[in-house]
Design an enzyme around this catalytic site. Structure first.
Site, PDB file in Angstrom:
ATOM      1  N   ASP A  99      40.952   8.565  33.620  1.00 18.48           N
ATOM      2  CA  ASP A  99      40.045   9.632  33.191  1.00 18.48           C
ATOM      3  C   ASP A  99      38.676   9.058  32.830  1.00 18.48           C
ATOM      4  O   ASP A  99      38.011   9.569  31.931  1.00 18.48           O
ATOM      5  CB  ASP A  99      40.631  10.442  32.025  1.00 18.48           C
ATOM      6  CG  ASP A  99      39.851  11.727  31.766  1.00 18.48           C
ATOM      7  OD1 ASP A  99      39.139  12.190  32.678  1.00 18.48           O
ATOM      8  OD2 ASP A  99      39.956  12.266  30.637  1.00 18.48           O
ATOM      9  N   HIS A 154      43.451   9.345  38.200  1.00 14.71           N
ATOM     10  CA  HIS A 154      42.564  10.351  37.558  1.00 14.71           C
ATOM     11  C   HIS A 154      41.222   9.685  37.277  1.00 14.71           C
ATOM     12  O   HIS A 154      41.089   8.922  36.324  1.00 14.71           O
ATOM     13  CB  HIS A 154      43.199  10.857  36.258  1.00 14.71           C
ATOM     14  CG  HIS A 154      42.423  11.964  35.611  1.00 14.71           C
ATOM     15  ND1 HIS A 154      43.029  13.120  35.146  1.00 14.71           N
ATOM     16  CD2 HIS A 154      41.102  12.109  35.327  1.00 14.71           C
ATOM     17  CE1 HIS A 154      42.116  13.909  34.615  1.00 14.71           C
ATOM     18  NE2 HIS A 154      40.939  13.320  34.701  1.00 14.71           N
ATOM     19  N   LYS A 184      43.624  20.414  41.458  1.00 15.54           N
ATOM     20  CA  LYS A 184      43.437  20.303  40.018  1.00 15.54           C
ATOM     21  C   LYS A 184      43.330  21.675  39.373  1.00 15.54           C
ATOM     22  O   LYS A 184      42.567  22.529  39.820  1.00 15.54           O
ATOM     23  CB  LYS A 184      42.156  19.504  39.731  1.00 15.54           C
ATOM     24  CG  LYS A 184      41.896  19.192  38.272  1.00 15.54           C
ATOM     25  CD  LYS A 184      42.883  18.173  37.719  1.00 15.54           C
ATOM     26  CE  LYS A 184      42.846  18.089  36.205  1.00 15.54           C
ATOM     27  NZ  LYS A 184      41.799  17.222  35.709  1.00 15.54           N
ATOM     28  N   HIS A 239      36.735  10.225  37.495  1.00 13.52           N
ATOM     29  CA  HIS A 239      35.538  11.044  37.744  1.00 13.52           C
ATOM     30  C   HIS A 239      34.454  10.155  38.342  1.00 13.52           C
ATOM     31  O   HIS A 239      33.846   9.351  37.628  1.00 13.52           O
ATOM     32  CB  HIS A 239      35.042  11.680  36.447  1.00 13.52           C
ATOM     33  CG  HIS A 239      36.033  12.626  35.824  1.00 13.52           C
ATOM     34  ND1 HIS A 239      36.080  13.964  36.139  1.00 13.52           N
ATOM     35  CD2 HIS A 239      37.039  12.410  34.939  1.00 13.52           C
ATOM     36  CE1 HIS A 239      37.065  14.543  35.463  1.00 13.52           C
ATOM     37  NE2 HIS A 239      37.667  13.624  34.729  1.00 13.52           N
ATOM     38  N   HIS A 256      46.253  12.966  31.598  1.00 13.04           N
ATOM     39  CA  HIS A 256      45.787  12.379  30.331  1.00 13.04           C
ATOM     40  C   HIS A 256      46.535  12.902  29.103  1.00 13.04           C
ATOM     41  O   HIS A 256      45.961  13.526  28.232  1.00 13.04           O
ATOM     42  CB  HIS A 256      44.263  12.525  30.164  1.00 13.04           C
ATOM     43  CG  HIS A 256      43.666  13.884  30.475  1.00 13.04           C
ATOM     44  ND1 HIS A 256      44.234  15.067  30.072  1.00 13.04           N
ATOM     45  CD2 HIS A 256      42.537  14.231  31.138  1.00 13.04           C
ATOM     46  CE1 HIS A 256      43.480  16.071  30.474  1.00 13.04           C
ATOM     47  NE2 HIS A 256      42.454  15.585  31.130  1.00 13.04           N
ATOM     48  N   HIS A 310      45.035  19.935  33.601  1.00 11.36           N
ATOM     49  CA  HIS A 310      44.428  19.636  32.298  1.00 11.36           C
ATOM     50  C   HIS A 310      45.182  20.508  31.300  1.00 11.36           C
ATOM     51  O   HIS A 310      44.982  21.727  31.249  1.00 11.36           O
ATOM     52  CB  HIS A 310      42.922  19.950  32.280  1.00 11.36           C
ATOM     53  CG  HIS A 310      42.298  19.645  30.949  1.00 11.36           C
ATOM     54  ND1 HIS A 310      41.458  18.571  30.738  1.00 11.36           N
ATOM     55  CD2 HIS A 310      42.443  20.247  29.737  1.00 11.36           C
ATOM     56  CE1 HIS A 310      41.108  18.538  29.459  1.00 11.36           C
ATOM     57  NE2 HIS A 310      41.693  19.549  28.829  1.00 11.36           N
TER      58      HIS A 310
END
Ligand SMILES: NC(=O)N[C@@H](CC(=O)O)C(=O)O
Ligand SMILES: [Zn+2]
Ligand SMILES: [Zn+2]
Length: 361
Positions: free
Chosen positions: A265, A31, A117, A33, A192, A154
């Site tokens: 994350d 995970h 996702k 970004h 997460h 999420h």
């Protein structure tokens, strides 16, 4: 006095003796970004220095919703990989109300899209195009279950009347439990996780349900957000929880269960978007991710579980080969820079100006 000092001395000696260098199989971050454009200069450098592969989150503006967009984004990422470094971005699609089974099949056919996702619309950064009602994507989930494509979630409700600290637990009850009943074969990663409720849900679910755990949720509880004043660089979503929940996350890593694996994350924002009257959620950890996990596992007394968590559980769940090669961490203390050049400005990393007790070689 004498007995006390001997005892102290021997415990220090033990601590020193146990802190030899750690050699781990090359690791994966499930995970991450990386953002886009000028941001890729820093993010790809840091991610590829820490990890062999990362699962790349699709919450760009506009989001990565089609196979063609994922392929193009992957090309932009690969252009920034420093020469001589082995790095594979594992691409994902962003699910919207408009995603169809054909979208999923086209993504699968590229060979570079590894998951989809699911952001409840409005739950987090750049989630406005997310799914408004889970029922809207049932046909898509059917296809994903059939072809073994993981759904990454999420896991927070967006109902503003639900207390922000309860949104994950409520999501489990109202969305995830019915979802795994309806799609018992769907591969699902609760991303997460932050609560004892999530640890329990994932632990008790069948083997096709797993979770990522960040280093910051292992290291900090919600007091960190308010320590001596408001700390925007400790604000992320799902927000840090109380200590009992952090202890439950530590229990998950101590268990060694293959259902739990590394997902940083790491979510950089330029400093102006963090130091703001309405600051963005996201903590940047890519500069020292493995070191921060090593600290957390060491403090929890389960360093022997670190390698599987970093380098095996995630790959197995995704059906990927296990990496060759290794990464080494030394028990050396170093000071994290105050900031890194990022995008149009700088990003303030976790532990800026403070020390970390491990250093990647
Ligand atoms: N975790 C965060 O606080 N922020 C992430 C989005 C997300 O993963 O929810 C981001 O993209 O900034
Ligand atoms: Zn998220
Ligand atoms: Zn994220």
């Amino acid at each position: 006095m004498q007995a006390h000092s001997i005892c102290l001395h021997s415990s220090l000696a033990m601590a020193t003796a146990s802190r030899s260098a750690l050699r781990l199989r090359a690791a994966d971050d499930m995970h991450h970004h990386l953002r886009d454009g000028a941001a890729l200069k820093l993010t790809v450098d840091q991610a590829s220095s820490q990890f062999r592969r990362v699962v790349v989150m699709p919450n760009l503006v506009p989001p990565v919703t089609t196979a063609a967009m994922a392929v193009a984004y992957r090309e932009r990422i690969l252009k920034h990989v420093p020469a001589g470094r082995a790095f594979e971005p594992l691409m994902t699609l962003y699910m919207t109300d408009g995603t169809t089974p054909e979208t999923i099949l086209a993504a699968k056919a590229t060979g570079v899209v590894h998951a989809v996702k699911y952001y409840p619309a409005g739950a987090t950064t750049n989630s406005d195009s997310g799914v408004t009602k889970i029922e809207n994507i049932y046909p898509v989930l059917e296809t994903m279950a059939e072809i073994g494509m993981p759904l990454l979630v999420h896991g927070e409700v967006t109902d503003q009347t639900v207390d922000i600290f309860d949104r994950e637990a409520t999501f489990i009850e109202t969305v995830l439990k019915p979802l795994i009943q309806r799609f018992p074969r769907l591969k699902l990663v609760m991303e997460h996780i932050t609560t004892a409720d999530a640890v329990k849900f994932v632990s008790e679910a069948p083997a096709n349900v797993a979770a990522t755990i960040t280093c910051h949720h292992l290291l900090y509880n919600r007091n960190a957000i308010f320590q001596g004043g408001l700390r925007p660089h400790k604000y992320c979503l799902p927000v840090l929880k109380r200590e009992t929940h952090r202890q439950a996350l530590l229990g998950a890593i101590k268990s060694g269960s293959p259902k739990f694996f590394l997902g940083t994350d790491s979510a950089p924002h330029i400093v102006e978007k963090k130091h703001s009257g309405c600051g963005c959620a996201g903590i940047h950890t890519a500069h020292a991710a493995l070191e921060l996990y090593a600290e957390a596992f060491e403090a929890a007394g389960c360093l022997n579980n670190l390698e599987k968590f970093c380098s095996e559980h995630g790959a197995r769940f995704y059906g990927l080969t296990i990496n060759e090669g290794s990464v080494e961490l030394s028990p050396a203390t170093w000071t994290v820079p105050e900031s890194y050049a990022f995008d149009t400005s700088v990003v303030i990393p976790l532990r800026a100006g403070e020390t970390i007790a491990w250093k990647k070689n």
